[in-house]
Design a protein around this motif. Structure first.
Motif, mmCIF file in Angstrom:
data_model
loop_
_atom_site.group_PDB
_atom_site.id
_atom_site.type_symbol
_atom_site.label_atom_id
_atom_site.label_comp_id
_atom_site.label_asym_id
_atom_site.label_seq_id
_atom_site.Cartn_x
_atom_site.Cartn_y
_atom_site.Cartn_z
ATOM 1 N N LEU A 65 0.854 -1.128 0.138
ATOM 2 C CA LEU A 65 0.193 0.001 0.054
ATOM 3 C C LEU A 65 0.912 1.258 -0.182
ATOM 4 C CD1 LEU A 65 -2.706 -1.291 2.188
ATOM 5 C CD2 LEU A 65 -3.037 -0.374 0.086
ATOM 6 N N ALA A 66 2.014 1.128 0.721
ATOM 7 C CA ALA A 66 2.948 2.393 0.787
ATOM 8 C C ALA A 66 3.614 2.584 -0.485
ATOM 9 C CB ALA A 66 3.737 2.415 2.045
ATOM 10 N N CYS A 67 4.117 1.635 -0.922
ATOM 11 C CA CYS A 67 4.919 1.774 -2.195
ATOM 12 C C CYS A 67 4.196 1.943 -3.217
ATOM 13 C CB CYS A 67 5.712 0.420 -2.577
ATOM 14 S SG CYS A 67 7.200 -0.097 -1.309
ATOM 15 N N ALA A 68 2.663 1.837 -3.528
ATOM 16 C CA ALA A 68 2.008 2.005 -4.578
ATOM 17 C C ALA A 68 2.036 3.624 -4.873
ATOM 18 C CB ALA A 68 0.524 1.831 -4.319
ATOM 19 N N HIS A 69 2.484 4.370 -3.773
ATOM 20 C CA HIS A 69 2.695 6.021 -3.484
ATOM 21 C C HIS A 69 3.839 6.345 -4.129
ATOM 22 C CE1 HIS A 69 -1.382 6.741 -1.965
ATOM 23 N NE2 HIS A 69 -1.220 5.693 -1.129
ATOM 24 N N LEU A 70 5.034 5.321 -3.988
ATOM 25 C CA LEU A 70 6.444 5.733 -4.142
ATOM 26 C C LEU A 70 6.721 5.242 -5.471
ATOM 27 C CD1 LEU A 70 7.160 4.865 -0.529
ATOM 28 C CD2 LEU A 70 6.743 7.176 -1.432
ATOM 29 N N ASN A 71 6.329 4.407 -6.148
ATOM 30 C CA ASN A 71 6.851 3.962 -7.609
ATOM 31 C C ASN A 71 7.787 2.858 -7.249
ATOM 32 O OD1 ASN A 71 4.877 5.422 -9.020
ATOM 33 N ND2 ASN A 71 6.077 7.359 -8.672
ATOM 34 N N ILE A 72 7.828 2.122 -6.291
ATOM 35 C CA ILE A 72 8.751 1.143 -6.110
ATOM 36 C C ILE A 72 8.043 -0.112 -5.622
ATOM 37 C CG2 ILE A 72 10.710 2.633 -5.395
ATOM 38 C CD1 ILE A 72 10.228 1.894 -2.622
#
Length: 157
Positions: A65-72
């Motif tokens: 969920l967090a990485c969906a915002h961080l492009n990784i």
């Protein structure tokens, strides 16, 4: 410049007696916490060289969920499951450039201990909270400690 280690504690998970520990998933509140953490880190324009996550379900869901915002894409790292240490953190950081920012998603009490081992700071690490530190072999410096409510506010900015 020293690398930065960013620690994201998994969001709220279903109770301990609901499932075996490794299979416990996030609650709806935990999913909101994880999403807000990722959105807040993106709002801060943080660029991560990598994100490593514990293989436990609640941590993996938090990382996704967090990485969906961080492009990784999160990378499963067994050392984050139980007993993640300062040595484990340095091993992960050594795989990246000297000025890299590396995100790890995992558990207590390991994360508070890692912060203490690098900086000497005693922290109250909330579920869904984030801590960041400048890390070196000799010492470290705590640069941020945020609670889920603060991350939620940042995510809306």
């Amino acid at each position: 410049m020293a690398p930065q280690l960013w620690l994201l504690r998994h969001g709220e998970a279903v109770p301990h007696d609901a499932k075996p520990d490794a299979e416990r998933e996030l609650t709806p509140r935990g999913r909101r916490q994880a999403d807000a953490a990722g959105a807040a880190l993106a709002a801060l324009a943080e660029r991560f060289a990598a994100c490593y996550t514990s293989p436990k379900v609640r941590a993996r869901e938090t990382a996704e969920l967090a990485c969906a915002h961080l492009n990784i894409e999160p990378i499963h790292e067994d050392s984050l499951a139980n007993g993640f240490s300062r040595v484990d953190a340095l091993t992960l950081l050594d795989a990246h450039a000297d000025d890299a920012h590396v995100l790890v998603v995992g558990h207590e009490p390991s994360f508070s201990q890692v912060v203490y081992d690098f900086t000497g700071a005693r922290v109250d690490f909330k579920k869904g909270g984030v801590a960041a530190l400048r890390a070196s072999r000799a010492a470290g410096e705590l640069i941020v400690l945020t609670r889920p409510k603060e991350l939620e506010a940042l995510s809306r900015s």
